[in-house]
Design a protein around this motif. Structure first.
Motif, PDB file in Angstrom:
ATOM      1  N   ALA A 152       0.833  -1.208   0.000  1.00 30.41           N
ATOM      2  CA  ALA A 152       0.000   0.000   0.000  1.00 30.41           C
ATOM      3  C   ALA A 152       0.866   1.256   0.000  1.00 30.41           C
ATOM      4  CB  ALA A 152      -0.932  -0.005   1.206  1.00 30.41           C
ATOM      5  N   ARG A 153       2.074   1.156   0.556  1.00 29.34           N
ATOM      6  CA  ARG A 153       3.011   2.284   0.565  1.00 29.34           C
ATOM      7  C   ARG A 153       4.009   2.192  -0.591  1.00 29.34           C
ATOM      8  NH1 ARG A 153       6.518   3.353   4.840  1.00 29.34           N
ATOM      9  NH2 ARG A 153       6.581   5.402   3.835  1.00 29.34           N
ATOM     10  N   ASP A 154       3.867   1.192  -1.407  1.00 24.03           N
ATOM     11  CA  ASP A 154       4.768   0.962  -2.544  1.00 24.03           C
ATOM     12  C   ASP A 154       6.221   0.859  -2.108  1.00 24.03           C
ATOM     13  OD1 ASP A 154       5.329   0.499  -5.254  1.00 24.03           O
ATOM     14  OD2 ASP A 154       5.741   2.606  -5.640  1.00 24.03           O
ATOM     15  N   LEU A 155       6.464   0.185  -0.997  1.00 24.75           N
ATOM     16  CA  LEU A 155       7.833   0.013  -0.517  1.00 24.75           C
ATOM     17  C   LEU A 155       8.553  -1.032  -1.380  1.00 24.75           C
ATOM     18  CD1 LEU A 155       7.548  -0.157   3.381  1.00 24.75           C
ATOM     19  CD2 LEU A 155       8.146   1.806   1.958  1.00 24.75           C
ATOM     20  N   PRO A 156       9.805  -0.785  -1.708  1.00 25.60           N
ATOM     21  CA  PRO A 156      10.587  -1.845  -2.347  1.00 25.60           C
ATOM     22  C   PRO A 156      10.916  -2.937  -1.335  1.00 25.60           C
ATOM     23  CG  PRO A 156      11.985   0.030  -1.876  1.00 25.60           C
ATOM     24  CD  PRO A 156      10.584   0.454  -1.510  1.00 25.60           C
ATOM     25  N   LEU A 157      11.003  -4.160  -1.796  1.00 28.86           N
ATOM     26  CA  LEU A 157      11.383  -5.288  -0.943  1.00 28.86           C
ATOM     27  C   LEU A 157      12.735  -5.811  -1.403  1.00 28.86           C
ATOM     28  CD1 LEU A 157       9.154  -8.247   0.238  1.00 28.86           C
ATOM     29  CD2 LEU A 157      11.412  -8.686  -0.748  1.00 28.86           C
ATOM     30  N   ILE A 158      13.683  -5.866  -0.502  1.00 26.46           N
ATOM     31  CA  ILE A 158      14.982  -6.467  -0.781  1.00 26.46           C
ATOM     32  C   ILE A 158      14.937  -7.910  -0.291  1.00 26.46           C
ATOM     33  CG2 ILE A 158      17.466  -6.396  -0.351  1.00 26.46           C
ATOM     34  CD1 ILE A 158      16.514  -3.994  -1.909  1.00 26.46           C
ATOM     35  N   THR A 172      14.581 -32.542   5.985  1.00 26.03           N
ATOM     36  CA  THR A 172      13.337 -31.788   6.047  1.00 26.03           C
ATOM     37  C   THR A 172      13.504 -30.431   5.361  1.00 26.03           C
ATOM     38  OG1 THR A 172      13.927 -30.913   8.230  1.00 26.03           O
ATOM     39  CG2 THR A 172      12.593 -32.914   8.169  1.00 26.03           C
ATOM     40  N   TYR A 173      12.366 -29.817   5.042  1.00 27.91           N
ATOM     41  CA  TYR A 173      12.346 -28.577   4.276  1.00 27.91           C
ATOM     42  C   TYR A 173      11.904 -27.414   5.154  1.00 27.91           C
ATOM     43  CZ  TYR A 173      12.661 -31.334  -0.047  1.00 27.91           C
ATOM     44  OH  TYR A 173      13.070 -32.180  -1.058  1.00 27.91           O
ATOM     45  N   SER A 174      12.465 -26.241   4.887  1.00 28.27           N
ATOM     46  CA  SER A 174      12.047 -25.010   5.554  1.00 28.27           C
ATOM     47  C   SER A 174      11.883 -23.919   4.503  1.00 28.27           C
ATOM     48  CB  SER A 174      13.090 -24.563   6.586  1.00 28.27           C
ATOM     49  OG  SER A 174      13.230 -25.505   7.628  1.00 28.27           O
ATOM     50  N   TRP A 175      10.912 -23.032   4.725  1.00 30.96           N
ATOM     51  CA  TRP A 175      10.693 -21.917   3.809  1.00 30.96           C
ATOM     52  C   TRP A 175      11.823 -20.899   3.931  1.00 30.96           C
ATOM     53  CZ3 TRP A 175       7.290 -22.513   0.161  1.00 30.96           C
ATOM     54  CH2 TRP A 175       6.137 -23.273   0.370  1.00 30.96           C
ATOM     55  N   CYS A 176      12.095 -20.218   2.823  1.00 32.46           N
ATOM     56  CA  CYS A 176      13.114 -19.162   2.777  1.00 32.46           C
ATOM     57  C   CYS A 176      12.490 -17.843   2.314  1.00 32.46           C
ATOM     58  CB  CYS A 176      14.243 -19.560   1.833  1.00 32.46           C
ATOM     59  SG  CYS A 176      15.191 -20.986   2.357  1.00 32.46           S
ATOM     60  N   ALA A 177      13.311 -16.806   2.294  1.00 39.42           N
ATOM     61  CA  ALA A 177      12.844 -15.453   1.983  1.00 39.42           C
ATOM     62  C   ALA A 177      12.184 -15.359   0.619  1.00 39.42           C
ATOM     63  CB  ALA A 177      14.013 -14.474   2.066  1.00 39.42           C
ATOM     64  N   GLY A 178      12.663 -16.143  -0.345  1.00 35.91           N
ATOM     65  CA  GLY A 178      12.082 -16.082  -1.686  1.00 35.91           C
ATOM     66  C   GLY A 178      10.604 -16.383  -1.727  1.00 35.91           C
ATOM     67  N   ALA A 179      10.126 -17.203  -0.788  1.00 39.20           N
ATOM     68  CA  ALA A 179       8.697 -17.522  -0.737  1.00 39.20           C
ATOM     69  C   ALA A 179       7.878 -16.281  -0.375  1.00 39.20           C
ATOM     70  CB  ALA A 179       8.439 -18.641   0.266  1.00 39.20           C
ATOM     71  N   LEU A 180       8.414 -15.432   0.502  1.00 39.12           N
ATOM     72  CA  LEU A 180       7.724 -14.187   0.839  1.00 39.12           C
ATOM     73  C   LEU A 180       7.822 -13.183  -0.307  1.00 39.12           C
ATOM     74  CD1 LEU A 180       8.711 -13.609   4.583  1.00 39.12           C
ATOM     75  CD2 LEU A 180       6.753 -14.842   3.629  1.00 39.12           C
ATOM     76  N   ALA A 181       8.976 -13.139  -0.960  1.00 38.68           N
ATOM     77  CA  ALA A 181       9.131 -12.225  -2.097  1.00 38.68           C
ATOM     78  C   ALA A 181       8.160 -12.586  -3.217  1.00 38.68           C
ATOM     79  CB  ALA A 181      10.571 -12.258  -2.596  1.00 38.68           C
ATOM     80  N   ASP A 182       7.927 -13.868  -3.435  1.00 39.38           N
ATOM     81  CA  ASP A 182       6.944 -14.293  -4.436  1.00 39.38           C
ATOM     82  C   ASP A 182       5.562 -13.755  -4.110  1.00 39.38           C
ATOM     83  OD1 ASP A 182       8.708 -15.695  -6.052  1.00 39.38           O
ATOM     84  OD2 ASP A 182       8.268 -17.647  -5.145  1.00 39.38           O
ATOM     85  N   ARG A 183       5.210 -13.788  -2.854  1.00 40.47           N
ATOM     86  CA  ARG A 183       3.892 -13.291  -2.446  1.00 40.47           C
ATOM     87  C   ARG A 183       3.798 -11.776  -2.648  1.00 40.47           C
ATOM     88  NH1 ARG A 183       1.380 -17.582   0.264  1.00 40.47           N
ATOM     89  NH2 ARG A 183      -0.290 -16.326   1.154  1.00 40.47           N
TER      90      ARG A 183
END
Length: 283
Positions: A152-158, A172-183
């Motif tokens: 909503a604030r148009d912030l860039p995501l690094i 076992t598997y764990s989520w990484c930052a790329g999964a949030l960047a995809d969203r």
């Protein structure tokens, strides 16, 4: 269709350097996988320099310390991390600004070295820094409200780690930052991806060991969207290690040889083309 191989020996005469991923290839966070130490020793004995390139979202000296703790401190010639690329980008473009940190407790290894101030909430931030998922919120959908407020604030995501998942030592598997960047991308947000698959990070690693011709480099990794995509863009030879993040897609246990049909289907779905496939790092 990648050519199945049993080890890296056939490539040694065709390249001048090897660029290796760490997680899922060399180790799973706690110790080297079986055969790794011997393979690294054989590469060095053959006169082939080794550069590690990892999407670990911390600076290189932290990863170097971790490698030393596993007995790998002398096993390589160069090290490049996505965390180092993140530090450089934030230092150049956002120095003196305010970032909203998203990540686990150990993300302070990166945060504490940044020339920026941590913001208390989205309203105060100039940029969203995603290192990973925190211990209390292990699922990507738990961040949707935060991502929507940032959008909503148009912030860039690094995105300090473009990997979507990681395989730890026990498989076992764990989520990484790329999964949030995809969203965030799905919301229409702007994302800057640090590290693999950017071909520049492979060129940087190869240059650190004195190789400038991509065709004389072999990239070895377990991720089609990161390692193999980056190798394809860079112009290097590539080897997919099937024990890593794609093992469950291939229906195998780590270290098992993937069926040809399953491997063909996996590569076809992702659209990135490894030259070779190898069950585990071996000489």
């Amino acid at each position: 269709m990648p050519q199945p191989i049993e080890g890296l020996r056939p490539l040694a005469d065709t390249v001048d350097a090897f660029v290796l991923d760490l997680w899922g290839v060399v180790h799973g966070g706690q110790a080297p996988f079986p055969g790794v130490v011997e393979t690294l020793q054989a590469l060095r004995a053959a006169g082939k320099p080794i550069a590690f390139v990892t999407n670990a979202p911390v600076r290189a000296h932290h990863v170097a310390a971790h490698l030393r703790s596993m007995g790998l401190g002398e096993a390589y010639d160069a090290l490049v991390t996505s965390g180092e690329a993140t530090y450089e980008r934030l230092s150049e473009a956002y120095a003196g600004g305010r970032y909203l940190p998203v990540g686990p407790s150990w993300a302070k290894l990166l945060h504490d070295e940044l020339p920026l101030t941590a913001a208390g909430d989205v309203a105060e931030a100039d940029v969203l820094l995603v290192v990973g998922l925190d211990e209390q919120r292990p699922e990507p959908e738990q961040y949707d409200a935060e991502l929507q407020a940032a959008r909503a604030r148009d912030l860039p995501l690094i995105c300090a780690n473009p990997d979507r998942v990681i395989v730890v030592q026990d498989g076992t598997y764990s989520w990484c930052a790329g999964a949030l960047a995809d969203r965030y991308v799905a919301l229409g947000g702007r994302v800057e991806w640090m590290g693999k698959p950017d071909p520049a990070i492979f060129a940087r690693a190869a240059g650190m060991v004195g190789v400038t011709d991509p065709s004389r480099v072999a990239v070895v990794g377990d991720g089609l969207p990161t390692d193999i995509a980056g190798a394809n863009a860079y112009g290097a030879k590539s080897v997919l290690i099937t024990r890593g993040i794609h093992a469950r897609d291939l229906g195998i246990q780590p270290g098992e040889v993937a069926a040809v049909g399953a491997l063909r289907d996996l590569v076809g779905r992702h659209g990135f083309n490894p030259d070779y496939a190898l069950a585990s790092l071996a000489w």
